[in-house]
Design a protein around this motif. Sequence first.
Motif, PDB file in Angstrom:
ATOM      1  N   TYR A  60       8.879   2.265  -3.624  1.00 25.15           N
ATOM      2  CA  TYR A  60       9.931   1.367  -3.166  1.00 25.15           C
ATOM      3  C   TYR A  60      10.843   1.018  -4.335  1.00 25.15           C
TER       4      TYR A  60
ATOM      5  N   GLY B  61       3.018   3.934   1.145  1.00 29.03           N
ATOM      6  CA  GLY B  61       3.604   4.280   2.435  1.00 29.03           C
ATOM      7  C   GLY B  61       3.704   3.136   3.424  1.00 29.03           C
ATOM      8  N   GLN B  62       3.286   1.939   3.018  1.00 26.63           N
ATOM      9  CA  GLN B  62       3.355   0.805   3.929  1.00 26.63           C
ATOM     10  C   GLN B  62       4.506  -0.100   3.509  1.00 26.63           C
ATOM     11  N   ASP B  63       4.678  -1.161   4.275  1.00 30.05           N
ATOM     12  CA  ASP B  63       5.804  -2.057   4.055  1.00 30.05           C
ATOM     13  C   ASP B  63       5.693  -2.800   2.731  1.00 30.05           C
TER      14      ASP B  63
ATOM     15  N   ARG C  62       0.888  -1.153   0.000  1.00 33.88           N
ATOM     16  CA  ARG C  62       0.000   0.000   0.000  1.00 33.88           C
ATOM     17  C   ARG C  62       0.927   1.204   0.000  1.00 33.88           C
TER      18      ARG C  62
ATOM     19  N   ALA D  72       7.081   9.539  -1.116  1.00 33.19           N
ATOM     20  CA  ALA D  72       6.427   8.638  -0.169  1.00 33.19           C
ATOM     21  C   ALA D  72       5.682   7.551  -0.910  1.00 33.19           C
ATOM     22  N   GLY D  73       5.788   6.354  -0.387  1.00 36.48           N
ATOM     23  CA  GLY D  73       4.994   5.275  -0.950  1.00 36.48           C
ATOM     24  C   GLY D  73       5.637   4.534  -2.081  1.00 36.48           C
TER      25      GLY D  73
END
Lengths: 111, 114
Positions: free
Chosen positions: B100, A97-99, A95, B97-98
């Motif tokens: 990866y 901002g999540q892991d 999600r 942000a968000g």
Amino acid sequence: EAGVTQSPTHLIKTRGQQATLRCSPISGHTSVYWYQQALGLGLQFLLWYDEGEERNRGNFPPRFSGRQFPNYSSELNVNALELEDSALYLCASSRRGQDLHFGNGTRLTVT
Amino acid sequence: ELKVEQNPLFLSMQEGKNYTIYCNYSTTSDRLYWYRQDPGKSLESLFVLLSNGAVKQEGRLMASLDTKARLSTLHITAAVHDLSATYFCAVDGDSGAGSYQLTFGKGTKLSVIP
């Protein structure tokens, strides 16, 4: 909660063919990432999809492409396969901002 | 271009000993990750370090982050055979942000010998 699932587990193709790899993210996750883990090169970022759109791609040629479907699952296509494309392809989902959660990968072998 | 260097790449240690894996990165980042990978398996998230001076511990593993030195360490205390695996650090140098879009180190293959 089911984790990130990838299919197939193993894929064997010959040079010049096309490969299609699939990924189902964790329920509720809208972002999907693809990484390549090739021997000697380590893990490299390939593609990022979020809400159905490609948000960014790593330093890979255009024959690496993909898409994200309305249900947030994703497909990675590799055209005109080369021997150097042999690698473990990892899909991950999150999600915003999540892991980050990784799947078990698809091992692609190009002969 | 963001570069992430881990050392050592191979580490053979006896059970009960302590050791540290180092992860240096080349550009400013406020998010650093440590993962574990067992042979033939996927990546398991160990630690997420989000600020300078962050320290996290889980069992025999402790990770720290020094953003000024651009250095993270993974310290292993009193190693046991079950810790044998490959450990990766990864840095998110980008991208808001968000996301990866991680750059990974080459990994440290740890073998703990009974």
